[in-house]
Design an enzyme around this catalytic site. Structure first.
Site, short mmCIF file in Angstrom:
data_model
loop_
_atom_site.label_atom_id
_atom_site.label_comp_id
_atom_site.label_asym_id
_atom_site.label_seq_id
_atom_site.Cartn_x
_atom_site.Cartn_y
_atom_site.Cartn_z
N GLY A 8 0.96 -1.17 -0.57
CA GLY A 8 -0.23 -0.08 -0.28
C GLY A 8 0.87 1.42 0.09
O GLY A 8 1.77 1.20 0.27
N GLY A 108 -7.85 -0.53 -7.66
CA GLY A 108 -6.60 -1.08 -7.04
C GLY A 108 -6.68 -2.38 -7.56
O GLY A 108 -7.89 -3.14 -6.95
N ASP A 110 -5.95 -4.33 -4.86
CA ASP A 110 -5.38 -4.05 -3.79
C ASP A 110 -7.51 -4.52 -3.36
O ASP A 110 -8.23 -4.61 -2.29
CB ASP A 110 -5.65 -3.30 -2.64
CG ASP A 110 -5.71 -1.65 -2.59
OD1 ASP A 110 -6.15 -0.94 -3.42
OD2 ASP A 110 -5.80 -1.34 -1.50
N ASP A 130 -12.75 0.15 2.67
CA ASP A 130 -11.46 -0.67 3.67
C ASP A 130 -10.34 1.05 3.87
O ASP A 130 -10.24 2.21 3.14
CB ASP A 130 -10.46 -0.20 2.65
CG ASP A 130 -8.81 -1.29 2.48
OD1 ASP A 130 -8.42 -0.54 3.73
OD2 ASP A 130 -8.40 -1.99 1.64
#
Length: 256
Positions: A8, A108, A110, A130
């Site tokens: 990240g 993304g 993620d 998130d």
């Protein structure tokens, strides 16, 4: 064994999964200027400390929202874990997933991992929040597709911007204040950020449900989820390992 790595903007979270169980997980600070050899020293030290034999790791999966670190990590891991087959999460593998990614080059990796893990556990009509460097809302629709994403500044990002752009406001610890009526500077910032973001979360969820005309299962993950979720009306589920679980599932789907 599987080594799953989520790179990240602020932190790198990674863990070792053995027979569907996370035996170890770590969090280190992201530094895009570190060289591959520097990251190799860190990873080698942590794996040794965890009594993990490098030769036992035969699968590696990487999600990254920091493009410059993908090459550094693939180079580093090829040397550190020569038995590991490396998968980098990206659009070229999305057709193997149990959900549809409608805009593969505009999301993304993620968030894709979060969506895969949430769909596996909670099914369709689910929103994942998130709480990271950015505050993201990823919604899985009726047809098991990622319908869309909403993005706002993360809590630390907001506080850092506030402190950086003002002469007298300090960096603070993010925890709920005793009252929305802050009686000192720290409590005033905490009131604005903590209670303000809890209202933001509820507003986005309620607008999403109204637009879809559906009730959503809402799942929170990320470091500050445990602070904000109890202050909201709509977040009842917290899954701290959601992203790594998603990477585990993506690896399993890609392998077939």
């Amino acid at each position: 064994m599987l080594l799953a790595i989520d790179i990240g903007n602020t932190n790198i979270v990674f863990g070792v999964n053995n027979n569907s169980e996370w035996t170890h997980n770590w969090r280190i600070q992201t530094d895009p200027f570190k060289m591959a050899d520097e990251y190799r020293v860190i990873f080698s030290s942590l794996l040794t400390e965890g009594n993990i034999c490098n030769a036992d790791i035969n699968e590696i999966i990487i999600s990254s929202v920091v493009p410059s670190l993908v090459y550094q990590f693939t180079e580093m891991l090829a040397k550190l874990l020569p038995n590991g087959n490396i998968i980098v999460v990206g659009p070229e593998i999305y057709n193997k997933l149990p959900i549809k990614v409608l805009n593969p080059y505009q999301i993304g990796s993620d968030l894709v991992a979060n969506a895969v893990a949430a769909f596996e556990k909670f099914g369709k009509l689910t929103t994942v929040i998130d709480f990271g460097t950015a505050l993201t809302f990823t919604t899985i629709g009726e047809d098991a597709e990622i319908r869309g994403v909403a993005i706002a500044p993360g809590l630390f990002t907001a506080v850092s911007a506030l402190a950086g752009k003002t002469a007298q406001l300090p960096q603070i610890h993010l925890s709920p204040p005793p009252s929305v009526l802050g009686e000192n500077t720290i409590h005033a910032i905490q009131a604005g950020v903590i209670f303000g973001f809890s209202g933001l979360v509820d507003s986005i969820i309620e607008r999403t449900q109204s637009e879809l005309n559906e009730k959503l299962t809402v799942v929170a993950t990320g470091g500050l989820s445990s602070i904000i979720a109890p202050l909201t009306k709509n977040v009842k589920i917290i899954e701290p390992m959601l992203t790594l679980n998603g990477l585990y599932l993506i690896n399993r789907n890609v392998k077939g």
